[in-house]
Design an enzyme around this catalytic site. Structure first.
Site, PDB file in Angstrom:
ATOM      1  N   HIS A  88       0.814  -1.217   0.000  1.00 57.28           N
ATOM      2  CA  HIS A  88       0.000   0.000   0.000  1.00 57.28           C
ATOM      3  C   HIS A  88       0.846   1.266   0.000  1.00 57.28           C
ATOM      4  O   HIS A  88       1.957   1.283   0.514  1.00 57.28           O
ATOM      5  CB  HIS A  88      -0.878   0.046   1.253  1.00 57.28           C
ATOM      6  CG  HIS A  88      -1.706  -1.180   1.464  1.00 57.28           C
ATOM      7  ND1 HIS A  88      -1.861  -1.748   2.701  1.00 57.28           N
ATOM      8  CD2 HIS A  88      -2.421  -1.935   0.605  1.00 57.28           C
ATOM      9  CE1 HIS A  88      -2.643  -2.810   2.602  1.00 57.28           C
ATOM     10  NE2 HIS A  88      -2.992  -2.953   1.327  1.00 57.28           N
ATOM     11  N   ASP A 142      -6.283  -6.349  -1.895  1.00 57.13           N
ATOM     12  CA  ASP A 142      -4.853  -6.544  -2.129  1.00 57.13           C
ATOM     13  C   ASP A 142      -4.602  -7.488  -3.301  1.00 57.13           C
ATOM     14  O   ASP A 142      -3.673  -7.292  -4.076  1.00 57.13           O
ATOM     15  CB  ASP A 142      -4.163  -7.056  -0.871  1.00 57.13           C
ATOM     16  CG  ASP A 142      -4.002  -5.978   0.193  1.00 57.13           C
ATOM     17  OD1 ASP A 142      -4.262  -4.797  -0.098  1.00 57.13           O
ATOM     18  OD2 ASP A 142      -3.616  -6.324   1.325  1.00 57.13           O
TER      19      ASP A 142
END
Length: 183
Positions: A62, A168
């Site tokens: 991230h 993700d």
């Protein structure tokens, strides 16, 4: 606190020295005076805590786009994790290079991940807990991500990838048109 550099500029590992006696141990997790050379004029605006129950789980990779890019100070409070930072800074001499460090409750290390880096970790022990200090508030419209298994990055995860969030798993692979984040 000891500030250690890494092969990637601005990415650091901080080591705390616990003081132990018959009662147990005491360690400073954060000190703005001691970390002033690292943090500079930034200020911590958010503290996050994650718990991950399953070994092999990957969280990340991230980052937040400018103007909401953030520096993260990441420490494992319980268990062990393989903490990974990837340089996404445009024109950086270490663009797309990655660095990893095992963070554990008993090794007293903290990764300092500057703006312009993607960050993630893999749990090496069950019920691991990670504590993050950040210099920017979370902004959903500024979030970005890179897929953990992107061949262009070649991150060497210590375990087979386990549990991933839907978000993700859906992060894009970097294409040849990705030239980095301009800070």
């Amino acid at each position: 606190m000891k500030i250690n550099t890494t092969p990637i500029s601005d990415l650091m590992v901080i080591e705390s020295t616990p003081h132990t006696d018959l009662r147990g141990a005491f360690a400073r997790l954060f000190c703005d005076n001691e970390l002033a050379p690292v943090i500079g004029r930034r200020r911590i605006v958010q503290i996050n805590h994650s718990t991950t129950s399953t070994v092999g789980t990957i969280r990340g990779l991230h980052f937040q786009h400018p103007p909401h890019a953030e520096m993260k100070l990441v420490r494992c409070l319980k268990g062990r994790v393989w903490d990974v930072a990837i340089d996404l800074r445009r024109d950086s001499p270490t663009f797309l290079n990655w660095y990893a460090q095992e963070l554990a409750a008993d090794n007293h290390r903290m990764m300092v991940i500057p703006e312009g880096f993607a960050h993630g970790f893999q749990t090496l022990e069950p019920d691991s807990e990670v504590f993050y200090l950040t210099t920017a508030h979370y902004m959903p419209n500024a979030e970005g991500g890179v897929r953990f298994d992107d061949p262009r990055l070649g991150v060497k995860w210590p375990l087979k990838a386990g549990c991933l969030s839907v978000k993700d798993a859906a992060h894009p692979l970097l294409d040849e048109g990705f030239h980095g984040i301009f800070l």
